[in-house]
Design a protein around this motif. Structure first.
Motif, PDB file in Angstrom:
ATOM      1  N   GLN A 164       0.825  -1.211   0.000  1.00 28.92           N
ATOM      2  CA  GLN A 164       0.000   0.000   0.000  1.00 28.92           C
ATOM      3  C   GLN A 164       0.860   1.263   0.000  1.00 28.92           C
ATOM      4  N   VAL A 165       2.022   1.226   0.614  1.00 30.22           N
ATOM      5  CA  VAL A 165       2.839   2.427   0.689  1.00 30.22           C
ATOM      6  C   VAL A 165       3.667   2.623  -0.585  1.00 30.22           C
ATOM      7  N   THR A 166       3.701   1.593  -1.452  1.00 29.65           N
ATOM      8  CA  THR A 166       4.404   1.735  -2.725  1.00 29.65           C
ATOM      9  C   THR A 166       3.430   1.904  -3.893  1.00 29.65           C
ATOM     10  N   GLY A 167       2.190   2.182  -3.603  1.00 29.73           N
ATOM     11  CA  GLY A 167       1.234   2.511  -4.663  1.00 29.73           C
ATOM     12  C   GLY A 167       0.069   1.564  -4.815  1.00 29.73           C
ATOM     13  N   GLY A 168       0.120   0.399  -4.175  1.00 31.10           N
ATOM     14  CA  GLY A 168      -1.034  -0.481  -4.181  1.00 31.10           C
ATOM     15  C   GLY A 168      -2.134   0.116  -3.318  1.00 31.10           C
ATOM     16  N   TYR A 169      -3.372  -0.007  -3.747  1.00 35.42           N
ATOM     17  CA  TYR A 169      -4.532   0.575  -3.055  1.00 35.42           C
ATOM     18  C   TYR A 169      -4.526   2.103  -3.132  1.00 35.42           C
ATOM     19  N   PHE A 170      -3.558   2.652  -3.866  1.00 32.99           N
ATOM     20  CA  PHE A 170      -3.442   4.098  -4.044  1.00 32.99           C
ATOM     21  C   PHE A 170      -3.894   4.499  -5.445  1.00 32.99           C
ATOM     22  N   ALA A 171      -3.516   3.704  -6.422  1.00 32.27           N
ATOM     23  CA  ALA A 171      -3.734   4.059  -7.823  1.00 32.27           C
ATOM     24  C   ALA A 171      -5.209   4.127  -8.192  1.00 32.27           C
ATOM     25  N   LYS A 202      -5.935  10.112 -12.004  1.00 26.55           N
ATOM     26  CA  LYS A 202      -5.189  11.173 -11.334  1.00 26.55           C
ATOM     27  C   LYS A 202      -3.993  10.641 -10.559  1.00 26.55           C
ATOM     28  N   LYS A 203      -4.090   9.410 -10.120  1.00 25.37           N
ATOM     29  CA  LYS A 203      -3.000   8.813  -9.349  1.00 25.37           C
ATOM     30  C   LYS A 203      -2.450   7.633 -10.142  1.00 25.37           C
ATOM     31  N   ILE A 204      -1.457   7.925 -10.939  1.00 20.92           N
ATOM     32  CA  ILE A 204      -0.873   6.938 -11.833  1.00 20.92           C
ATOM     33  C   ILE A 204       0.267   6.216 -11.121  1.00 20.92           C
ATOM     34  N   VAL A 205       0.215   4.900 -11.141  1.00 24.56           N
ATOM     35  CA  VAL A 205       1.264   4.079 -10.547  1.00 24.56           C
ATOM     36  C   VAL A 205       1.776   3.122 -11.613  1.00 24.56           C
ATOM     37  N   PRO A 206       3.062   3.190 -11.945  1.00 22.23           N
ATOM     38  CA  PRO A 206       3.580   2.335 -13.015  1.00 22.23           C
ATOM     39  C   PRO A 206       3.830   0.901 -12.562  1.00 22.23           C
ATOM     40  N   ASN A 207       3.625  -0.005 -13.486  1.00 20.35           N
ATOM     41  CA  ASN A 207       4.031  -1.401 -13.312  1.00 20.35           C
ATOM     42  C   ASN A 207       3.473  -2.046 -12.046  1.00 20.35           C
ATOM     43  N   LEU A 208       2.171  -1.890 -11.826  1.00 23.66           N
ATOM     44  CA  LEU A 208       1.554  -2.518 -10.657  1.00 23.66           C
ATOM     45  C   LEU A 208       1.634  -4.042 -10.710  1.00 23.66           C
ATOM     46  N   GLU A 209       1.801  -4.593 -11.908  1.00 18.55           N
ATOM     47  CA  GLU A 209       1.875  -6.047 -12.020  1.00 18.55           C
ATOM     48  C   GLU A 209       3.155  -6.607 -11.390  1.00 18.55           C
ATOM     49  N   ILE A 210       4.157  -5.752 -11.182  1.00 14.57           N
ATOM     50  CA  ILE A 210       5.386  -6.174 -10.489  1.00 14.57           C
ATOM     51  C   ILE A 210       5.646  -5.247  -9.296  1.00 14.57           C
ATOM     52  N   LEU A 211       4.556  -4.901  -8.605  1.00 16.40           N
ATOM     53  CA  LEU A 211       4.644  -3.972  -7.481  1.00 16.40           C
ATOM     54  C   LEU A 211       5.689  -4.427  -6.466  1.00 16.40           C
ATOM     55  N   GLY A 238       5.625   0.220  -8.997  1.00 18.45           N
ATOM     56  CA  GLY A 238       5.076   1.082  -7.959  1.00 18.45           C
ATOM     57  C   GLY A 238       5.849   2.373  -7.804  1.00 18.45           C
ATOM     58  N   ILE A 239       5.425   3.183  -6.855  1.00 19.18           N
ATOM     59  CA  ILE A 239       6.104   4.438  -6.554  1.00 19.18           C
ATOM     60  C   ILE A 239       6.126   4.637  -5.039  1.00 19.18           C
ATOM     61  N   ILE A 240       7.103   5.402  -4.594  1.00 18.33           N
ATOM     62  CA  ILE A 240       7.112   5.874  -3.207  1.00 18.33           C
ATOM     63  C   ILE A 240       7.192   7.391  -3.267  1.00 18.33           C
ATOM     64  N   SER A 241       6.125   8.022  -2.867  1.00 17.20           N
ATOM     65  CA  SER A 241       6.015   9.474  -2.948  1.00 17.20           C
ATOM     66  C   SER A 241       5.399  10.000  -1.666  1.00 17.20           C
TER      67      SER A 241
END
Length: 442
Positions: A209-216, A220-229, A252-255
């Motif tokens: 969740q902190v790397t973009g899962g459940y966030f995207a 408006k909230k783009i998270v790249p490559n969720l398939e390899i989060l 994913g992302i950490i922002s």
């Protein structure tokens, strides 16, 4: 105080059904000191207790064996310590299974099973629940009662040199607080540091969740490559400052946005976030983006730990019957409504509570807000709660009968009966709960 410059803790799982690969990547590529695997929720442990009743050698996390087969060779090679609540309702059986895997892989490993969270024998039924204000006895037969233990239940196992520590119901942030206390020599009198550790534990506990899962949201909230989060790690320093990061090349992302969302996740009172270890104050936390995929976490505070511990109590809540059927084409919603009315009329006298009728595609998620005018296909879902599985099954049977006894064009029927485990919470005096641990070695 330790002379360590920092320790790195990776979060390999955020719930029981989480992916297996992120933990393996953290262990093999993340240069971590500790790997935590948070795999429990309130209903998860109640269901685990049911499995243990059926088989005294079960009751631990269903994915434990698959996870540990992947992780044991890596952690043995790299000297990583694992702390996990995958023990669920049967930590000793989980520890024995890990030893069995280690022996098959010719690995020497020391595993600790932490117990003491099962407080079913202390429950009288007269306890007042936090959710309803009613006594436990008014809900149904109690099948489980597990107290949320803290870091103090894990510390003795760490001090004993365990390389894998398997617990039952331990508070999620405590999985992080314990190795920090062990590594840096922090004590419960260091309430500010324990508060900071709880903040870090809270950020890591849900893993992806902190790397973009459940966030995207894909817009408006783009998270790249969720398939390899990728799942996160935290570098934690002796003053309680932390930097959240992830393995290079993972998705994913950490922002600031992802970290802020997780910081606020499930926090009712940021001034007093209660855990078994501390009453944590999140209001002084400060976040700063300090580089690509790096967010620094400073601040946080705490005061004396609560005198009472939360207990999650599971009870038999009856049986849920469900039936679904699809209507597509012209007048799909009208035909689905006709079908729902048929089932409701045929079954209403057999159920004490009204059946739930959902028109998926029109108003199932937001009842009353969809008009269905443009709905080309509707999936009717009928569900209801019954005291017996036999009565609950009538729902699916009646929905299936709509094939030839209802409106035209119905298809794709599914039906099921599920035993319901309800959850209520109570508080119990800390002094009445005593944790312990057992060592298993390969």
């Amino acid at each position: 105080m330790s002379n360590l410059k920092k320790i790195r803790i990776g979060a390999g799982a955020g719930f029981s059904g989480d992916r297996l690969e992120p933990a393996e990547i953290l262990a093999s590529q993340g240069e971590i000191d500790y790997l935590i695997l948070e795999c429990l929720a309130e209903r998860t442990i109640a269901l685990a207790q049911k499995r243990k009743l059926s088989d005294p050698n079960k009751g631990y996390d269903p994915l434990l064996e698959r996870r540990m087969k992947k992780l044991l060779p890596i952690i043995a090679e790299k000297g990583i310590k694992v702390i996990s609540n995958m023990g669920a309702a049967n930590a000793p059986a989980a520890a024995a299974k890990i030893i069995e895997i280690a022996i098959r892989k010719n690995l020497k490993i020391k595993v600790a099973a932490v117990t003491g969270d099962d407080v079913l024998s202390l429950i009288t039924g007269e306890e007042i629940t936090l959710e309803s204000g009613k006594p436990l006895s008014s809900f149904g037969k109690i099948v489980s009662a597990n107290a949320y233990l803290g870091a103090d239940s894990i510390l003795p196992a760490l001090n004993a040199g365990a390389e894998v520590i398997i617990t039952g119901r331990v508070a999620d942030p405590s999985l992080v607080v314990a190795p920090l206390m062990h590594s840096y020599g922090w004590t419960y009198s260091d309430t500010e540091l324990i508060g900071k550790a709880t903040v870090i534990g809270h950020l890591l506990e849900c893993a992806g969740q902190v790397t973009g899962g459940y966030f995207a949201d894909g817009v408006k909230k783009i998270v790249p490559n969720l398939e390899i989060l990728g799942h996160p790690y935290a570098d934690i320093f002796p003053d309680g400052t932390a930097v959240i990061g992830k393995v290079e090349g993972t998705g994913g992302i950490i922002s600031l946005a992802t970290v802020k969302e997780q910081l606020l996740y499930e926090v009712l009172n940021p001034f007093a976030y209660l855990t078994p270890d501390v009453s944590a104050d999140f209001t002084t936390v400060s976040l700063k983006q300090i580089g690509h995929e790096k967010v620094q976490v400073t601040g946080g505070n705490g005061s004396t730990k609560p005198e009472k511990l939360k207990v999650s109590v599971g009870y038999q809540g009856g049986f849920m019957g469900e039936g679904e059927i699809l209507y597509a084409g012209a007048f799909a919603l009208e035909r689905a409504k006709m079908a729902g009315e048929i089932v409701e009329k045929r079954l209403q006298e057999h159920f004490t509570e009204p059946l739930r009728i959902d028109y998926i595609g029109s108003n199932a998620a937001h009842a009353g807000l969809g008009d269905g005018n443009s709905s080309y296909e509707i999936r009717l879902r009928v569900s209801g709660l019954a005291k017996t599985a036999e009565i609950a099954a009538w729902i699916g049977e009646e929905v299936e009968a709509l094939y030839t006894n209802g409106p035209s064009g119905g298809g794709g029927v599914r039906k099921s009966v599920t035993e319901i485990i309800g959850i209520q919470s109570i508080l119990i005096d800390r002094e009445s709960i005593h944790s312990s641990f057992s060592i298993f070695e390969s």
